[in-house]
Design an enzyme around this catalytic site. Structure first.
Site: not given
Length: 304
Positions: A287, A203
């Site tokens: 997320y 990420d």
């Protein structure tokens, strides 16, 4: 911006439109496409090309801005995109898998929770500092209690804290850390099935925590007397992008620092504790990640 271009190319691809019709979806505005890095499993995956494995989802209605489209994955479709040139290189409708049923309780909208209603027994909580905060800020230089440091920000890591030091009595300024940040965050899904075995998200390095950071708002992300810092970085086209109110600096009550009561006299002394919080929040696809750096008054914590 690059992911948005990839999504548009995939949604306009005629074989995908036909594949969605087979699944009962006529409105392509309901379709969501997320570009995932393919990783490196063989020479076909690179390294001369930047490839994306597109994962597809489908919302139920177009007029619900907080609908959770990620609750309805579209399985059985293989789409490979040359993301550098925004060209679809492979497509296959492998298996017709029914879409998950509609369930409005999966949405993000207030009131639509599994219990049916939001909590109604919580009164407002007000954090007041009428004399202002105990920290001092000069540009991006912060001083609080015996701590001092500098605030920074990058599109990859997000919040970076530089030159952390502690004023340690007669020792003077004691350097603690040169640079603090989250250099990477890996999410390995561990599902051996196609296409999920390729889902190993980096990420920070692949998506950028800073690029996906929020513009924070008072009374929602932080409470009390707040100092915000804007974030500036170059964007996809080489211009300057600014995220306003991106980093939040504020003090928090932290319970009892110490207390003693003398059993002979009945007298008691108590000191409240507080901590300094420096934070930012980002969203990568579905997320949410909150990053909080806390500085404390008790000096022994700097040794742990």
């Amino acid at each position: 911006m690059e992911y948005a271009e990839c999504e548009a190319a995939v949604k306009n691809y005629l074989p995908l439109i036909e594949a969605m019709r087979k699944r009962g979806v006529e409105d392509m505005d309901l379709v969501m496409v997320d570009a995932w890095c393919v990783g490196y499993y063989s020479d076909a995956d690179g390294p001369s090309r930047r490839l994306a494995k597109s994962l597809i989802f489908c919302r139920i209605e177009s007029d619900c801005p907080m609908e959770n489209g990620y609750a309805r994955p579209v399985e059985g479709i293989h789409v490979l995109v040359d993301i550098q040139n925004n060209v679809i290189t492979e497509f296959e409708d492998k298996k017709l898998v029914p879409l998950p049923p509609a369930d409005p309780l999966r949405n993000y909208t207030a009131g639509e929770t599994r219990g049916g209603i939001d909590r109604s027994d919580v009164k407002p909580l007000h954090i007041l500092q009428p004399e202002g905060p105990s920290f001092r800020v000069n540009g991006y230089f912060v001083q609080w209690q015996k701590w001092n440091f500098r605030i920074g920000f990058t599109p990859r890591e997000g919040l970076v804290i530089h030159s952390v030091a502690y004023i340690d009595g007669s020792r003077g300024r004691r350097p603690i850390a040169h640079r603090l940040s989250f250099v990477e965050m890996v999410v390995p899904y561990g599902d051996p099935n196609e296409p999920h075995y390729r889902k190993n998200a980096f990420d920070t390095g692949e998506d950028g925590l800073g690029k996906n950071a929020h513009s924070l708002k008072k009374g929602c992300d932080c409470l009390g007397y707040i100092k915000y810092f804007d974030a500036h970085f170059t964007n996809y086209t080489g211009g300057v992008e600014t995220i306003e109110n991106c980093v939040c600096l504020h003090e928090e009550d932290h319970g009892i620092l110490w207390k003693h009561q003398d059993w002979r006299t009945g007298l008691a002394e108590v000191r409240r504790s507080r901590r300094l919080s420096v934070s930012f929040i980002c969203t990568v696809a579905n997320y949410e990640y909150g990053f909080f750096w806390h500085f404390y008054q008790v000096s022994w914590k700097i040794l742990h």
